[in-house]
Scaffold this motif. Structure first.
Motif, PDB file in Angstrom:
ATOM      1  N   UNK A 127      -0.920  -1.319  -4.601  1.00 45.88           N
ATOM      2  CA  UNK A 127      -1.972  -0.313  -4.678  1.00 45.88           C
ATOM      3  C   UNK A 127      -1.370   1.026  -4.292  1.00 45.88           C
ATOM      4  N   UNK A 128      -1.494   1.999  -5.197  1.00 40.97           N
ATOM      5  CA  UNK A 128      -0.940   3.319  -4.916  1.00 40.97           C
ATOM      6  C   UNK A 128      -1.891   4.419  -5.327  1.00 40.97           C
ATOM      7  N   UNK A 129      -1.783   5.537  -4.636  1.00 41.83           N
ATOM      8  CA  UNK A 129      -2.569   6.729  -4.935  1.00 41.83           C
ATOM      9  C   UNK A 129      -1.665   7.795  -5.532  1.00 41.83           C
ATOM     10  N   UNK A 130      -2.043   8.349  -6.674  1.00 47.65           N
ATOM     11  CA  UNK A 130      -1.375   9.502  -7.254  1.00 47.65           C
ATOM     12  C   UNK A 130       0.109   9.228  -7.505  1.00 47.65           C
ATOM     13  N   UNK A 131       1.025   9.914  -6.809  1.00 48.97           N
ATOM     14  CA  UNK A 131       2.446   9.611  -6.996  1.00 48.97           C
ATOM     15  C   UNK A 131       2.747   8.177  -6.575  1.00 48.97           C
ATOM     16  N   UNK A 132       2.007   7.646  -5.609  1.00 49.39           N
ATOM     17  CA  UNK A 132       2.153   6.241  -5.251  1.00 49.39           C
ATOM     18  C   UNK A 132       1.708   5.323  -6.372  1.00 49.39           C
ATOM     19  N   UNK A 133       0.696   5.759  -7.144  1.00 48.65           N
ATOM     20  CA  UNK A 133       0.270   4.988  -8.315  1.00 48.65           C
ATOM     21  C   UNK A 133       1.342   5.024  -9.394  1.00 48.65           C
ATOM     22  N   UNK A 134       1.976   6.183  -9.570  1.00 50.79           N
ATOM     23  CA  UNK A 134       3.090   6.298 -10.518  1.00 50.79           C
ATOM     24  C   UNK A 134       4.186   5.302 -10.160  1.00 50.79           C
ATOM     25  N   UNK A 135       4.513   5.229  -8.859  1.00 49.53           N
ATOM     26  CA  UNK A 135       5.533   4.288  -8.391  1.00 49.53           C
ATOM     27  C   UNK A 135       5.106   2.843  -8.623  1.00 49.53           C
ATOM     28  N   UNK A 136       3.837   2.531  -8.334  1.00 46.72           N
ATOM     29  CA  UNK A 136       3.351   1.155  -8.484  1.00 46.72           C
ATOM     30  C   UNK A 136       3.414   0.705  -9.938  1.00 46.72           C
ATOM     31  N   UNK A 137       2.990   1.561 -10.850  1.00 48.48           N
ATOM     32  CA  UNK A 137       3.008   1.215 -12.270  1.00 48.48           C
ATOM     33  C   UNK A 137       4.439   0.968 -12.748  1.00 48.48           C
TER      34      UNK A 137
ATOM     35  N   UNK B 234       0.847  -1.189   0.000  1.00 53.04           N
ATOM     36  CA  UNK B 234       0.000   0.000   0.000  1.00 53.04           C
ATOM     37  C   UNK B 234       0.886   1.243   0.000  1.00 53.04           C
ATOM     38  N   UNK B 235       0.720   2.086  -1.021  1.00 46.60           N
ATOM     39  CA  UNK B 235       1.543   3.280  -1.186  1.00 46.60           C
ATOM     40  C   UNK B 235       0.663   4.524  -1.162  1.00 46.60           C
ATOM     41  N   UNK B 236       0.963   5.430  -0.250  1.00 48.55           N
ATOM     42  CA  UNK B 236       0.234   6.691  -0.189  1.00 48.55           C
ATOM     43  C   UNK B 236       0.682   7.605  -1.315  1.00 48.55           C
ATOM     44  N   UNK B 237       0.025   8.751  -1.425  1.00 46.70           N
ATOM     45  CA  UNK B 237       0.445   9.763  -2.378  1.00 46.70           C
ATOM     46  C   UNK B 237       1.563  10.606  -1.794  1.00 46.70           C
ATOM     47  N   UNK B 238       1.632  11.867  -2.183  1.00 44.90           N
ATOM     48  CA  UNK B 238       2.786  12.673  -1.795  1.00 44.90           C
ATOM     49  C   UNK B 238       2.691  13.232  -0.389  1.00 44.90           C
ATOM     50  N   UNK B 239       1.780  12.704   0.429  1.00 46.96           N
ATOM     51  CA  UNK B 239       1.860  12.970   1.866  1.00 46.96           C
ATOM     52  C   UNK B 239       3.059  12.242   2.462  1.00 46.96           C
ATOM     53  N   UNK B 240       3.410  11.103   1.860  1.00 47.44           N
ATOM     54  CA  UNK B 240       4.511  10.295   2.366  1.00 47.44           C
ATOM     55  C   UNK B 240       4.168   9.448   3.574  1.00 47.44           C
TER      56      UNK B 240
END
Length: 310
Positions: free
Chosen positions: A93-103, A29-35
């Protein structure tokens, strides 16, 4: 379901949640740019019988303070950890920048079986915040692989939102920051794509190379960046390659889908995330059903034919 929590400090700050009677699938599980370490979202998966690992992927000890040349090996290490705990199928599963990382991780790591990209981008962007050197400029890639920065699209620093100065406060990240009121920065990304159109092809995320299944979740009202057009671009690359993909969307949802069981997203004083609370919740509900279907399918598939060692 009983869930056991393990606090981790190495190789990064993280929480590992393991159900007492879990299946063979693990979720990073990856958050967005909140970190932040997204405990609440990880618990949702653990309560459904999946091992879940939520990690801090920047801003921690030994990590870049911003999203600047973050090694994709960070996420490969998360896959390693879940596999060491018995997970034979892996989802990111990632949100926003976390989604960029996951892809991007799925492109480089064939052990990933599923990517769920919430509010994704279809290209690699420049850094958000400083790197290990403490500097935000010159602009650099958000990511590296094997020590090499990935090609990226820079942000056009001439962009000015209505009523704001240059840069629009973006350095605070998607989940908050400093500023004098909510602002939509979607136009900044759209302008940057026009300004640096010659760099789009090189910076495109080559999702057709990923072995993983792809589930893309995007709101038509996203005011942070145009995640729905990005999702359609990603889907087109997959479809052209004959690879599995699905887009789940609602026009009245914004940048932060809310999954069932999660607390509503706190409004940001800095950024307009777009959409409506109802739309975000309904998009999260539709996405959750699709996510669970795929994860349960992975568990069933593993029971029939465990994956070869890879």
């Amino acid at each position: 379901m009983t869930v056991v929590e393990h606090e981790l400090t190495s190789p990064w700050e993280a929480v590992l949640m393991e159900p007492a009677a879990g299946g063979s699938t693990g979720v990073v599980v990856l958050s967005g740019s909140s970190g932040r370490v997204d405990r609440q979202r990880a618990r949702l998966f653990a309560e459904r019988g999946f091992r879940a690992l939520a990690v801090r992927w920047f801003g921690g000890a030994g990590q870049p303070p911003g999203i600047c040349e973050v090694p994709l090996e960070t996420f490969v290490a998360a896959v390693d950890l879940l596999r060491s705990r018995g997970a034979r199928r892996i989802a990111l599963l990632g949100l926003s920048k976390g989604a960029e990382a996951a892809l991007l991780t799925a492109v480089h790591d064939p052990r990933v079986d599923l990517v769920v990209a919430l509010a994704p981008t279809s290209v690699v962007w420049s850094n958000v915040g400083p790197g290990l050197d403490g500097q935000q400029l010159p602009l650099r890639s958000s990511w590296t692989w094997r020590g090499q920065p990935l090609p990226f699209v820079p942000m056009d620093r001439s962009w000015q939102p209505e009523g704001r100065g240059k840069d629009g406060g973006q350095d605070g990240g998607e989940d908050g920051g400093e500023g004098n009121g909510p602002v939509a920065i979607r136009g900044w990304y759209e302008q940057s794509e026009r300004t640096f159109a010659s760099r789009l092809d090189a910076a495109a995320i080559p999702v057709e190379r990923a072995r993983a299944d792809l589930l893309l979740v995007a709101g038509g009202g996203d005011a942070m960046w145009p995640s729905l057009p990005y999702a359609h671009r990603l889907a087109a690359r997959r479809e052209a390659a004959g690879a599995p993909v699905e887009v789940v969307t609602r026009e009245d949802a914004g940048h932060r889908p809310v999954l069932p069981g999660e607390s509503p997203a706190t409004p940001s004083p800095t950024f307009d995330h777009g959409g409506t609370p109802e739309g975000d919740a309904l998009l999260g509900e539709a996405a959750w059903a699709a996510v669970l279907d795929r994860l349960q399918r992975l568990d069933r598939l593993d029971a029939i034919a465990p994956p070869p060692h890879r």
